[in-house]
Design a protein around this motif. Structure first.
Motif, PDB file in Angstrom:
ATOM      1  N   UNK A 223      20.923  -8.977  28.553  1.00 23.60           N
ATOM      2  CA  UNK A 223      22.280  -8.577  29.025  1.00 23.60           C
ATOM      3  C   UNK A 223      23.065  -8.175  27.695  1.00 23.60           C
TER       4      UNK A 223
ATOM      5  N   UNK B   5      11.035 -10.354  35.160  1.00 22.87           N
ATOM      6  CA  UNK B   5      12.451  -9.711  35.515  1.00 22.87           C
ATOM      7  C   UNK B   5      13.169  -8.927  34.690  1.00 22.87           C
TER       8      UNK B   5
ATOM      9  N   UNK C  99      23.011  -5.805  42.179  1.00 21.13           N
ATOM     10  CA  UNK C  99      22.127  -6.219  42.976  1.00 21.13           C
ATOM     11  C   UNK C  99      22.290  -7.601  44.032  1.00 21.13           C
TER      12      UNK C  99
ATOM     13  N   UNK D  53      16.863 -16.994  35.117  1.00 20.74           N
ATOM     14  CA  UNK D  53      15.828 -16.451  34.398  1.00 20.74           C
ATOM     15  C   UNK D  53      15.843 -16.798  32.952  1.00 20.74           C
TER      16      UNK D  53
ATOM     17  N   UNK E  10      20.382 -16.916  25.207  1.00 18.57           N
ATOM     18  CA  UNK E  10      19.093 -16.850  24.568  1.00 18.57           C
ATOM     19  C   UNK E  10      18.789 -18.492  24.509  1.00 18.57           C
TER      20      UNK E  10
ATOM     21  N   UNK F 284      20.921 -16.988  39.219  1.00 23.35           N
ATOM     22  CA  UNK F 284      19.904 -16.403  38.600  1.00 23.35           C
ATOM     23  C   UNK F 284      19.200 -17.524  37.398  1.00 23.35           C
TER      24      UNK F 284
ATOM     25  N   UNK G  46      11.633  -7.774  38.829  1.00 27.19           N
ATOM     26  CA  UNK G  46      12.635  -8.404  39.788  1.00 27.19           C
ATOM     27  C   UNK G  46      13.847  -8.684  39.146  1.00 27.19           C
ATOM     28  N   UNK G  47      14.911  -9.013  40.039  1.00 32.83           N
ATOM     29  CA  UNK G  47      16.199  -9.448  39.662  1.00 32.83           C
ATOM     30  C   UNK G  47      17.208  -8.447  39.484  1.00 32.83           C
ATOM     31  N   UNK G  48      17.884  -8.162  38.693  1.00 32.56           N
ATOM     32  CA  UNK G  48      19.060  -7.314  38.569  1.00 32.56           C
ATOM     33  C   UNK G  48      18.901  -5.778  38.947  1.00 32.56           C
ATOM     34  N   UNK G  49      19.814  -5.066  39.205  1.00 30.35           N
ATOM     35  CA  UNK G  49      19.515  -3.679  39.591  1.00 30.35           C
ATOM     36  C   UNK G  49      19.567  -2.789  38.380  1.00 30.35           C
ATOM     37  N   UNK G  50      19.884  -3.478  37.198  1.00 28.94           N
ATOM     38  CA  UNK G  50      20.144  -2.565  36.055  1.00 28.94           C
ATOM     39  C   UNK G  50      19.172  -1.489  35.801  1.00 28.94           C
TER      40      UNK G  50
ATOM     41  N   UNK H 226      13.943 -10.596  23.608  1.00 25.99           N
ATOM     42  CA  UNK H 226      13.808 -11.862  23.203  1.00 25.99           C
ATOM     43  C   UNK H 226      12.321 -12.303  23.360  1.00 25.99           C
TER      44      UNK H 226
ATOM     45  N   UNK I 104      15.969  -9.034  33.325  1.00 23.68           N
ATOM     46  CA  UNK I 104      16.747  -9.701  32.447  1.00 23.68           C
ATOM     47  C   UNK I 104      15.787  -9.734  30.932  1.00 23.68           C
ATOM     48  N   UNK I 105      14.261  -9.903  31.385  1.00 23.83           N
ATOM     49  CA  UNK I 105      13.582 -10.100  30.115  1.00 23.83           C
ATOM     50  C   UNK I 105      13.307  -8.478  29.501  1.00 23.83           C
TER      51      UNK I 105
END
Lengths: 197, 511
Positions: free
Chosen positions: A27, A20, B176, B479, B485, B477, A79-83, A45, A22-23
């Motif tokens: 953020x 995703x 999103x 995730x 973290x 989410x 997948x996930x956020x539109x960033x 991370x 986020x990985x």
């Protein structure tokens, strides 16, 4: 936008499904107001240990993948956020091509806006590429967007599908906004016929 | 049948006027966003049965050429501080203006602290991003609901609240969860920053029409089962990529009986199933919600708008590209156990083992998720203890969500081992909750009662999980690292989160 015509580069396999955004870019790095400089935070991370050092287990940190520019991934990548920070980070790190069985829609679209080519291949073809990347040290692929082909030095030759319009924009490095504004009179006409004044 | 018996007549095309722009201007100089329709909706409907997506799409085509992407008109763009700075900067570099500032509405939500708003923002980088949005809105003439504005809140909470979100519109945002607005029968989806700039400059987007997926849920939800449980259940069934390439339309009697806020919760998480957009046909529930809202049409104009909106639902005989059906009666309260929203199970169930899956890639993903979550597999969900509880977000930060949580909490205490917070989705939600005394119920139980914002949904502000902390969260989410973290997120409904707060572990609120 930088054009994309052909690219040959080192492949790094990332054998994980559902990676995703986020990985790809956590953020805490979304607070920047620039488009550039996100590569240092890519996969932060996963890539770095608590003490700030490189995580030796993480794919990108392995010495044999140093300088990789083609990311070989699994299904539902991005997948996930539109960033858009996610493709910015991948591009800034040095990736030009991402190959996966499937991508999340927004991520897929965002790649094209940044001179990066996401390629969808079927699961079997992706499995084959993972096998080849494991078999041949320093495995490299050549991607030709004009001819829609992927080749290696061991006899592989694949073709891939890509939307014609997106392909042309990438080949020419076209700016979407300038393209749309070529039809500005149509927008004005739409607004006039829809009472938007 | 309610929609199919609307008598659609072929009418002569006539000039379309902006029926309520003048009124909107009277209440506020801007924004004046209206879903404006031409009569060709009625004309073409007579010819071929169309889905709601077809109707909204056709109405917004500015230019279509085979082999190229369609130029689609965008009625409303919502803007927040995180995904917009580079877009405004792009405009400045190329010397472009915002084409339709009155169709562009901004707020600050992702970065804002939820503690005392009279204090300066402690994080200088967050502060800079907020300051940059202020300057961009000032320079380009965009309305901003700033941190001290009584209407400020999460962008997907405030736009419906203000009546900006209306049936039939095309709505985008660099986020999103824009799919939320589809609850009103609009086409709403998240976009990247390059596209934000494209819409700012042209009020259009280059788009390919998505395929349509009907998700039909019939029957009645059991007491204690909410829209959140329904959408988590669906994502569990079709997976986080099951909707990729599709626009979902949710239909069926279980959907029709939902309130607007519950519909927003459903549509909000469409992206978690991979679908950029999710939508629900407008009906009396929608019209009643909109009536009287600040930017909704007023008086006769409202009636005329309702007449147009009633033509939106999918025609009888129109086909979807794919259909999935579910029974509401099968749905129990849901709890996610893994690191994506599709890794979910009934509250009465157990955490799965990797060996429960056939696909090797899936086995590997499950093993990795379990390791991250500090689980081994086989644990009863009800035995999992939580350290933190977060109630809020664009998914579940609305007044009905807070009422549902307060009903569970009333007269009880947050478990000693739990740190719990409620973050209302907007200023109006917060004030409404306070008027109803919900804040007292929460604070007397030991919850923190905060100021509105995205907060710990994505933890860009100081509301963050510590490594290893386990959280029952009403957000969208789970995730890795999403809430901090090393933080471990379990997605649940507001009632389930509230129950976990008082019991210290998950319990079945439907029992």
């Amino acid at each position: 936008m930088q054009p994309f015509t052909q690219h040959t580069g080192l492949v790094v396999p990332m054998d994980r499904v559902d990676v995703d955004t986020d990985q790809i870019i956590p953020k805490q790095f979304l607070k920047r107001i620039e488009r550039t400089g996100f590569g240092q935070f890519l996969f932060f991370d996963w890539r770095f240990l608590e003490n700030g050092g490189d995580n030796p287990e993480f794919e990108l940190n392995r010495p044999e993948y140093d300088g990789a520019s083609i990311l070989l991934a699994r299904r539902n990548f991005g997948c996930g956020s539109s960033r858009e920070h996610a493709p910015w980070a991948l591009e800034d790190y040095g990736f030009r091509v991402i190959i996966a069985p499937s991508f999340a829609d927004i991520f897929y679209n965002n790649c094209f806006k940044n001179g990066m080519l996401p390629i969808r291949l079927d699961e079997a073809a992706v499995n084959d590429l993972f096998a080849r990347a494991a078999k041949y040290q320093g495995y490299r692929l050549s991607v030709d967007l004009e001819r829609r082909t992927i080749t290696d030095q061991h006899g592989l030759s694949l073709t891939f599908e890509v939307d014609d319009f997106r392909r042309q924009c990438l080949l020419d490095g076209l700016d979407d906004i300038a393209l749309t504004l070529e039809h500005e009179e149509k927008i004005t006409e739409y607004e006039q016929t829809h009472g938007i004044v | 049948m309610r929609y199919n018996d609307v008598n659609i007549k072929i009418t002569k095309p006539r000039p379309v006027v902006a029926p309520y722009i003048a009124e909107s201007k009277a209440t506020l100089a801007r924004p004046t966003v209206a879903a404006l329709w031409s009569e060709n909706i009625a004309m073409t409907t007579k010819q071929t049965p169309r889905t709601m997506l077809d109707k909204i799409w056709d109405e917004h085509v500015v230019r279509y050429e085979p082999g190229q992407q369609t130029i689609l008109y965008i009625d409303l763009q919502l803007v927040h501080e995180v995904t917009s700075p580079q877009a405004f900067e792009g405009l400045r570099i190329s010397g472009r203006r915002v084409r339709r500032p009155e169709r562009t509405v901004a707020t600050v939500d992702h970065n804002v602290p939820t503690t005392d708003r009279s204090l300066p923002i402690a994080d200088p980088v967050s502060k800079q991003q907020i300051d940059v949005l202020r300057e961009n809105c000032r320079q380009f003439g965009v309305k901003l609901y700033d941190i001290d504005d009584p209407q400020q809140g999460v962008v997907h909470v405030i736009s419906p609240e203000l009546g900006l979100t209306q049936p039939g519109m095309t709505i985008v945002c660099g986020d999103s969860h824009t799919a939320t607005h589809g609850a009103f029968g609009s086409l709403a989806f998240g976009i990247g920053t390059s596209e934000v700039e494209h819409v700012l400059a042209t009020q259009t987007l280059l788009q390919q029409k998505p395929k349509t997926l009907e998700i039909r849920i019939d029957g009645r939800l059991a007491p204690g089962v909410s829209a959140k449980d329904m959408i988590l259940y669906i994502i569990g069934k079709i997976s986080t990529s099951g909707g990729t390439g599709y626009c979902i339309e949710y239909t069926g009697s279980a959907i029709r009986s939902l309130s607007m806020e519950q519909r927003m919760t459903m549509c909000n998480m469409s992206i978690e199933a991979g679908a950029r957009a999710g939508m629900i046909a407008p009906d009396e529930t929608t019209f009643q919600y909109l009536k009287g809202r600040q930017f909704a049409p007023k008086g006769k104009d409202f009636d005329a708008a309702v007449d147009r909106w009633k033509r939106l639902p999918t025609d009888q005989g129109a086909g979807y590209d794919r259909v999935e059906r579910f029974a509401a009666a099968d749905i129990r309260p849901q709890v996610t156990w893994g690191t994506n929203p599709g890794q979910v199970v009934d509250v009465g169930g157990k955490v799965p083992y990797p060996a429960d899956y056939d696909d090797p890639a899936q086995q590997k993903a499950v093993a990795k998720a379990l390791q991250y979550m500090g689980l081994t597999g086989g644990e009863p969900i009800n035995s999992i203890a939580v350290d933190r509880v977060f109630i809020g977000s664009c998914t579940n930060g609305r007044i009905e969500d807070l009422r549902a949580a307060a009903d569970v909490v009333r007269g009880r205490r947050v478990a000693d081992s739990v740190d719990a917070m409620v973050v209302p989705g907007s200023g109006p939600v917060k004030r409404q909750a306070e008027a109803e005394g919900l804040d007292k119920i929460f604070t007397e139980a030991g919850f923190q009662w905060r100021e509105p914002g995205c907060s710990m949904c994505l933890a860009m502000n100081p509301d963050v999980l510590e490594p290893g902390q386990r959280c029952a969260s009403t957000s969208n989410r789970n995730f890795e690292g999403r809430q901090g973290k090393g933080g471990r997120t379990h997605l649940v409904s507001p009632a389930m989160a509230a129950a976990a707060a008082v019991e210290g572990h998950f319990v079945d609120v439907s029992q």
